[in-house]
Design an enzyme around this catalytic site. Structure first.
Site, PDB file in Angstrom:
ATOM      1  CG  HIS A  54      -8.011  -4.795  -4.003  1.00  0.00           C
ATOM      2  ND1 HIS A  54      -7.404  -5.586  -3.056  1.00  0.00           N
ATOM      3  CD2 HIS A  54      -6.994  -4.132  -4.612  1.00  0.00           C
ATOM      4  CE1 HIS A  54      -6.100  -5.409  -3.088  1.00  0.00           C
ATOM      5  NE2 HIS A  54      -5.822  -4.533  -4.033  1.00  0.00           N
ATOM      6  CG  ASN A 127      -1.980  -5.735  -1.078  1.00  0.00           C
ATOM      7  OD1 ASN A 127      -3.199  -5.596  -1.115  1.00  0.00           O
ATOM      8  ND2 ASN A 127      -1.205  -5.436  -2.096  1.00  0.00           N
TER       9      ASN A 127
END
Ligand code: NDP
Length: 491
Positions: A54, A127
């Site tokens: 990320h 997510n």
């Protein structure tokens, strides 16, 4: 208006910002020009460790408003009344790429939300997909290595990726979503977010239910095709960041509806799959979505590094009335996220303004790099003591989790724990449109064409076999695209 004076970091007004002090008009440079050292030395230290996953992200602040009464499930103060509001920070991201990678890569998107509540910070770190590639955190480093770069060539490698997925069939459901059009969302506004894990909620009577969180985009789902996403990777690598910033600056504030699915202990015992398995969803018709609130993003942080790069989200940040579950991935993340932040930002990362709760913090943790909140002043740094009145309030303890025979034995005996195929197949057959199915097949073929070398055939056959178990037509079509005979002839 009086101009501000240039100063050193220690506040001393300084006389020159561009030309170094020299021993003559052509140099050499004098060591005593200490503003020069400070400027260069600070510059050398501008980068902090990149998030290992990320890394490429975009953030925005906003407001969460409670719109549904879910008090029968949770005693969280935030949800105690319809109309309650709190400030939120959201960080969207891609997963596998580096900090400068392109926003339209085929990759899950991180959807991390920090709710600054009067009960402390609640982080829902999810997510844009309801499931994940693996269901045990012990596999995470291996899996992520396959999404990064080949140790020798330093290139992304279809061999590593498909070798791993084909050897780990539990990834199939997530892989199916990833190669559908939803694997390349059109920026961050047009996608759903999911808490993904199973969490728990408990009410004032300490009655517990299991919960899944869904953020449904109110802009509608909008995706890019594989070729569109690929083109944008070159044309505008910051496509999603730009879209979010520009939309908010035009006061076109994106919104998501927060919905929950609820499962009782009794239902968990009878559920066809393990309810704590991160590779499975709970079917909507059996566990309908219940509205909880609306999140609106309406403010771009004024400083990216301070408020997005330094933002630290952790699934361990829950609030009274919202709890964890035995989900093995969740349990692993409870350890891994705060650990990553301690490495990246230091032991006192929760003191950084963007991470600081709006509630007071009282404990006996002290010192460490960058203790910037007064470090407890003269109060005692040990417990028990005779001087402060900090007490651990039993009122806040979590309701004991019964992991007795019904649930625990059920998992052991549950042959459906290894059913990696039904939900992936249902998605392909029942949820996707003809066009989405065609795009998904094309996306698989394009990616799997990158598999090369002596193990190519072995990897392809192994993965086609997983596709076959999910949906025969899918395997046939992908094999056709790859120029492989399917099913392979038996010897
Ligand atoms: P439903 O028909 O009730 O719901 C289908 C869900 O799939 C919707 O939430 C829809 O999101 C979402 N969806 C549509 N296309 C895709 C895609 N390409 N990738 C991921 N999600 C997509 O189905 P069920 O609840 O019975 O589940 C059937 C299958 O749908 C599951 O096996 C799973 O693959 C997928 N799914 C299920 C979810 C759940 O929590 N039950 C959540 C997301 C996906 P939207 O409504 O926003 O269009």
């Amino acid at each position: 208006m009086a101009k501000k004076k240039l100063t050193t970091a220690a506040g001393r007004p300084y006389f020159e910002n561009e030309d170094s002090m020299t021993a003559g008009p052509r140099g050499p440079v004098l060591l005593q020009d200490y503003y020069l050292h400070e400027k260069l030395a600070h510059f050398n230290r501008e980068r902090i460790p990149e998030r290992i996953v990320h890394a490429k992200g975009t953030g925005a602040f906003g407001t969460f408003t409670v719109t549904g009464n879910i008090t029968k499930y949770t005693k969280a103060k935030l949800f105690s009344k319809v109309g309650n509001k709190c400030r939120v920070l959201v960080r969207f991201s891609t997963v596998g790429g580096e900090k400068g990678s392109a926003d339209t890569e085929r990759d899950p998107r991180g959807f991390a939300v920090k709710f600054y509540t009067e009960d402390g910070n609640w982080d829902l770190v999810g997510n844009n997909t309801p499931v994940f590639f693996i269901k045990d955190a012990k596999k995470f480093p291996d899996f992520i290595h396959t999404q990064k770069r080949d140790p020798k060539t330093n290139l992304k490698s279809a061999n590593m990726i498909w070798d791993y997925w084909s050897l780990n069939p539990e990834s199939l459901h997530q892989v199916m979503i990833l190669f559908s059009d939803r694997g390349t969302p059109d920026g961050y506004r047009f996608m759903n977010g999911y808490g993904s894990h199973t969490f728990s909620m408990y009410n004032k009577k300490n009655e517990r239910v299991w919960v899944k969180f869904h953020f449904k985009t109110m802009q509608g789902n909008r995706t890019l095709t594989g070729p569109q996403a690929e083109e944008l990777r070159g044309k505008d690598p910051d496509y999603a960041q730009r879209d979010l910033v520009e939309s908010i600056e035009k006061k076109n504030f994106p919104k998501w509806k927060l919905m929950i699915q609820v499962m009782t202990d009794e239902q968990a015992g009878k559920f066809k799959w393990n309810p704590f398995d991160l590779t499975k969803v709970w079917p909507h018709k059996d566990y309908p979505l219940i509205e909880a609130g609306i999140m609106e993003l309406n403010e771009i942080p004024s400083n990216y590094f301070a408020e997005v790069e330094q933002a630290a989200f952790a699934p361990s940040n829950t609030v009274n009335g919202i709890g964890l579950s035995p989900d093995k991935m969740l349990q692993g993340r409870i350890l891994a996220y705060p650990d990553a932040h301690r490495y990246r930002l230091g032991a006192n990362y929760e003191q950084i303004p963007v991470n600081r709760p709006i509630t007071p913090v009282h404990n006996h943790q002290r010192d460490g790099f960058m203790a910037i909140d007064g470090n407890g002043g003269s109060a005692p740094n040990y417990y028990p003591n005779s001087f402060d009145d900090i007490e651990a309030d039993r009122e806040y303890r979590e309701h004991p989790m019964e992991l007795g025979s019904v649930v625990a034995d059920y998992w052991d005996r549950n042959k459906n724990d290894n059913d990696h195929y039904s939900q992936a197949g249902a998605l392909f057959r029942k949820v996707m449109t003809d066009r989405e199915r065609a795009n998904t097949i094309a996306n698989f073929v394009a990616s799997m064409r990158g598999i090369t070398g002596p193990k190519r055939k072995e990897i392809l056959i192994r993965q086609l076999d997983h596709f076959h178990k999910a949906d025969k037509e899918l395997a046939i079509k992908v094999a056709e695209g790859l120029g492989i005979k399917w099913p392979p002839s038996k010897k």
